[in-house]
Design a protein around this motif. Structure first.
Motif, short mmCIF file in Angstrom:
data_model
loop_
_atom_site.label_atom_id
_atom_site.label_comp_id
_atom_site.label_asym_id
_atom_site.label_seq_id
_atom_site.Cartn_x
_atom_site.Cartn_y
_atom_site.Cartn_z
N GLU A 25 -33.42 -28.61 -32.72
CA GLU A 25 -32.30 -29.38 -33.28
C GLU A 25 -31.47 -28.52 -34.23
O GLU A 25 -30.24 -28.54 -34.19
N ILE A 26 -32.18 -27.79 -35.09
CA ILE A 26 -31.50 -26.93 -36.05
C ILE A 26 -30.65 -25.91 -35.28
O ILE A 26 -29.49 -25.66 -35.63
N GLY A 27 -31.24 -25.36 -34.23
CA GLY A 27 -30.53 -24.39 -33.41
C GLY A 27 -29.27 -24.98 -32.81
O GLY A 27 -28.21 -24.35 -32.80
N ARG A 28 -29.38 -26.24 -32.34
CA ARG A 28 -28.22 -26.90 -31.74
C ARG A 28 -27.13 -27.10 -32.79
O ARG A 28 -25.96 -26.86 -32.55
N ASP A 29 -27.53 -27.56 -33.99
CA ASP A 29 -26.55 -27.80 -35.06
C ASP A 29 -25.84 -26.51 -35.46
O ASP A 29 -24.65 -26.52 -35.78
N LEU A 30 -26.59 -25.42 -35.51
CA LEU A 30 -26.02 -24.18 -36.03
C LEU A 30 -25.61 -23.21 -34.91
O LEU A 30 -25.36 -22.03 -35.16
N ALA A 31 -25.53 -23.73 -33.67
CA ALA A 31 -25.24 -22.84 -32.54
C ALA A 31 -23.92 -22.10 -32.74
O ALA A 31 -23.84 -20.88 -32.53
N GLY A 32 -22.87 -22.83 -33.19
CA GLY A 32 -21.57 -22.20 -33.41
C GLY A 32 -21.67 -21.10 -34.45
O GLY A 32 -21.18 -19.98 -34.25
N ALA A 33 -22.34 -21.42 -35.55
CA ALA A 33 -22.50 -20.44 -36.63
C ALA A 33 -23.30 -19.24 -36.15
O ALA A 33 -22.97 -18.09 -36.47
N ALA A 34 -24.34 -19.50 -35.33
CA ALA A 34 -25.18 -18.41 -34.84
C ALA A 34 -24.38 -17.46 -33.95
O ALA A 34 -24.53 -16.24 -34.03
N MET A 35 -23.51 -18.07 -33.12
CA MET A 35 -22.72 -17.24 -32.21
C MET A 35 -21.75 -16.35 -33.01
O MET A 35 -21.63 -15.15 -32.75
N ALA A 36 -21.08 -16.98 -34.00
CA ALA A 36 -20.15 -16.22 -34.84
C ALA A 36 -20.90 -15.09 -35.56
O ALA A 36 -20.41 -13.96 -35.67
N LEU A 37 -22.12 -15.43 -36.02
CA LEU A 37 -22.93 -14.46 -36.75
C LEU A 37 -23.31 -13.28 -35.84
O LEU A 37 -23.30 -12.12 -36.27
N ALA A 38 -23.63 -13.59 -34.58
CA ALA A 38 -23.98 -12.54 -33.63
C ALA A 38 -22.81 -11.59 -33.42
O ALA A 38 -22.97 -10.36 -33.40
N VAL A 39 -21.60 -12.18 -33.29
CA VAL A 39 -20.40 -11.35 -33.11
C VAL A 39 -20.18 -10.45 -34.32
O VAL A 39 -19.92 -9.24 -34.20
N LEU A 40 -20.36 -11.06 -35.52
CA LEU A 40 -20.16 -10.28 -36.75
C LEU A 40 -21.19 -9.17 -36.87
O LEU A 40 -20.86 -8.04 -37.26
N GLY A 41 -22.44 -9.51 -36.52
CA GLY A 41 -23.50 -8.52 -36.60
C GLY A 41 -23.21 -7.33 -35.69
O GLY A 41 -23.34 -6.17 -36.08
N LEU A 42 -22.74 -7.67 -34.49
CA LEU A 42 -22.40 -6.63 -33.52
C LEU A 42 -21.25 -5.76 -34.05
O LEU A 42 -21.29 -4.53 -33.99
N ALA A 43 -20.24 -6.43 -34.62
CA ALA A 43 -19.08 -5.71 -35.17
C ALA A 43 -19.53 -4.77 -36.29
O ALA A 43 -19.12 -3.61 -36.35
N ASP A 44 -20.42 -5.29 -37.16
CA ASP A 44 -20.94 -4.47 -38.26
C ASP A 44 -21.69 -3.26 -37.74
O ASP A 44 -21.57 -2.16 -38.26
N TRP A 45 -22.49 -3.49 -36.73
CA TRP A 45 -23.33 -2.44 -36.17
C TRP A 45 -22.45 -1.33 -35.59
O TRP A 45 -22.68 -0.13 -35.81
N LEU A 46 -21.38 -1.74 -34.87
CA LEU A 46 -20.50 -0.75 -34.24
C LEU A 46 -19.59 -0.08 -35.27
O LEU A 46 -19.35 1.12 -35.20
N LEU A 47 -19.08 -0.87 -36.22
CA LEU A 47 -18.07 -0.35 -37.14
C LEU A 47 -18.68 0.29 -38.38
O LEU A 47 -18.10 1.22 -38.95
N VAL A 48 -19.82 -0.22 -38.84
CA VAL A 48 -20.43 0.33 -40.06
C VAL A 48 -21.76 0.99 -39.69
O VAL A 48 -21.77 2.13 -39.25
N ASP A 49 -22.87 0.28 -39.82
CA ASP A 49 -24.14 0.82 -39.36
C ASP A 49 -25.16 -0.29 -39.18
O ASP A 49 -24.92 -1.44 -39.55
N GLY A 50 -26.28 0.04 -38.61
CA GLY A 50 -27.30 -0.95 -38.29
C GLY A 50 -27.86 -1.67 -39.50
O GLY A 50 -28.09 -2.87 -39.48
N ALA A 51 -28.07 -0.92 -40.59
CA ALA A 51 -28.67 -1.51 -41.78
C ALA A 51 -27.77 -2.59 -42.36
O ALA A 51 -28.22 -3.68 -42.74
N THR A 52 -26.45 -2.29 -42.43
CA THR A 52 -25.51 -3.28 -42.95
C THR A 52 -25.49 -4.51 -42.06
O THR A 52 -25.49 -5.65 -42.54
N ALA A 53 -25.50 -4.28 -40.74
CA ALA A 53 -25.47 -5.40 -39.79
C ALA A 53 -26.67 -6.30 -40.03
O ALA A 53 -26.53 -7.53 -40.11
N LEU A 54 -27.84 -5.71 -40.18
CA LEU A 54 -29.06 -6.48 -40.38
C LEU A 54 -28.97 -7.29 -41.68
O LEU A 54 -29.28 -8.49 -41.71
#
Lengths: 222, 184
Positions: free
Chosen positions: A61-90
């Motif tokens: 249920e929690i996953g369903r409620d926060l699915a939108g946020a999780a997806m946005a977070l995944a995109v941001l994490g990926l952007a951080d990883w590519l643009l900055v570094d892995g540690a910052t992304a994490l």
């Protein structure tokens, strides 16, 4: 009406008053922005999961409620990883994930009425300074919630009327008459509220009161 | 504010909420273009600075109250710590500036075309420039990517926002021909 994201329950978080929950959330969320250590952030994330689960909601249920946020977070994490570094992304993903889980736990366990009370209390100082009128602010929020289905209703009515006349209706053909109609209706609602004398206007700006019923007329009625 | 003002504030807040229910166009994997920012422009162009700022504040309060009033059914306190929270809080100055410029720029005696252009300009300056000035630094801070990259990440939204500014201006001119609302 709009359904709140809150769920009924009797978990410790449900029983806790709204104000300390909100204060705790605000302090934790702010503090997490000063933490960069991935181990601490991972602990915070695990804590967020535990707290969210402790409300009685299942992870699904929690996953369903926060699915939108999780997806946005995944995109941001990926952007951080590519643009900055892995540690910052994490760090970013863990920090924002932990805050989202804690905030959602508060949202799930606090009814709109409880949050409303806190909001009214927060209005208090501004009200004493004369900046805001809590009663009228509360009325505005209530009206906004009530107006949403009204707008949807009016939109359907206009669409149906246009379809009956064989019109397809562009965005403009819907938006303009819709706005005009709901504006007129909102003014009618406001006049009806005024006619009932609610909410009490503060001194000086009060509109002239309608004349009271003359006593002789009252006397005539049985 | 009179009760009619409160009614209009509540109404435009409801319009912004209702626009969030219109299906969004997904862009760049998960970050959607929504019509809610057009609702903010409409509120500002129709109501003027003070009441528009009040209307978007009402929407923000509804978010805080845990109601799913943002596009895609988002709501609740998690939104305030999210990466796009700056764009949400930015609605208040954006609405105020848009409404103020609309009040100052638009003179009733000019042609419809000129008025539409003036209102479009107001919506661009307030609803895009001011909004991005609020949203981008927050995005850069929360995601730790720096201002330049946060700016680049926001650019894909500009064409859509320009289109929204034009539609909001056209709609406003037509609506205000039908109902007389003094901007304030």
């Amino acid at each position: 009406m709009i359904a709140s994201l809150a769920r009924p329950g009797s978990s410790p978080l449900h029983r806790l008053a709204a104000a300390p929950k909100l204060a705790g959330l605000a302090i934790t969320a702010t503090a997490l922005f000063f933490v960069d250590d991935p181990r601490l952030l991972a602990t915070a994330f695990a804590l967020g999961l535990t707290v969210a689960r402790s409300t009685g909601a299942h992870f699904a249920e929690i996953g369903r409620d926060l699915a939108g946020a999780a997806m946005a977070l995944a995109v941001l994490g990926l952007a951080d990883w590519l643009l900055v570094d892995g540690a910052t992304a994490l760090a970013v993903v863990l920090r924002l994930g932990a805050i989202a889980l804690l905030a959602h736990a508060v949202t799930m366990t606090t009814t709109t009425a409880e949050l409303f009370e806190v909001l009214e209390r927060l209005f208090g100082p501004a009200e004493r300074l004369g900046l805001i009128d809590a009663g009228r602010a509360a009325l505005t929020l209530t009206l906004a919630i009530r107006f949403v289905p009204l707008i949807v209703e009016e939109a359907q009515a206009i669409r149906e009327a246009q379809a009956a006349r064989g019109l397809d209706g562009s965005v403009l053909a819907l938006a303009v008459p819709l706005l005009v109609r709901v504006i007129v209706r909102s003014e009618a609602v406001a006049d009806a509220i005024d006619a009932r004398g609610f909410p009490p206007e503060r001194a000086a700006t009060a509109p002239p009161r309608p004349p009271a019923i003359r006593p002789e007329i009252e006397a005539d009625t049985p | 504010m009179t009760t009619r003002d409160l009614g209009l504030v509540a109404l435009m807040a409801a319009v912004i909420v209702a626009l969030g229910a219109v299906p969004a166009i997904p862009l760049a994997a998960g970050v959607p273009i929504t019509l809610q920012s057009m609702g903010v422009m409409l509120a500002a162009l129709i109501l003027g600075p003070r009441r528009a700022a009040a209307a978007v504040s009402v929407v923000i309060a509804l978010v805080a109250l845990g109601l799913p009033v943002l596009a895609g059914g988002r709501g609740g306190l998690a939104v305030f710590a999210g990466p796009t929270a700056g764009f949400l809080f930015g609605w208040v100055p954006a609405a105020f500036v848009t409404g103020f410029l609309a009040m100052v720029l638009e003179a009733t005696e000019k042609s419809t075309l000129v008025r539409t252009a003036q209102l479009t300009l107001a919506a661009i300056v307030g609803g895009i420039v001011v909004l991005y000035v609020c949203g981008i630094p927050w995005l850069a801070f929360v995601v730790e990517i720096g201002l330049a990259k946060a700016f680049m990440a926001s650019l894909p939204f500009v064409p859509g926002d320009l289109a929204k500014a034009i539609v909001a201006a056209v709609v406003t001119v037509k609506v205000r021909q039908a109902v007389a609302i003094e901007r304030k």
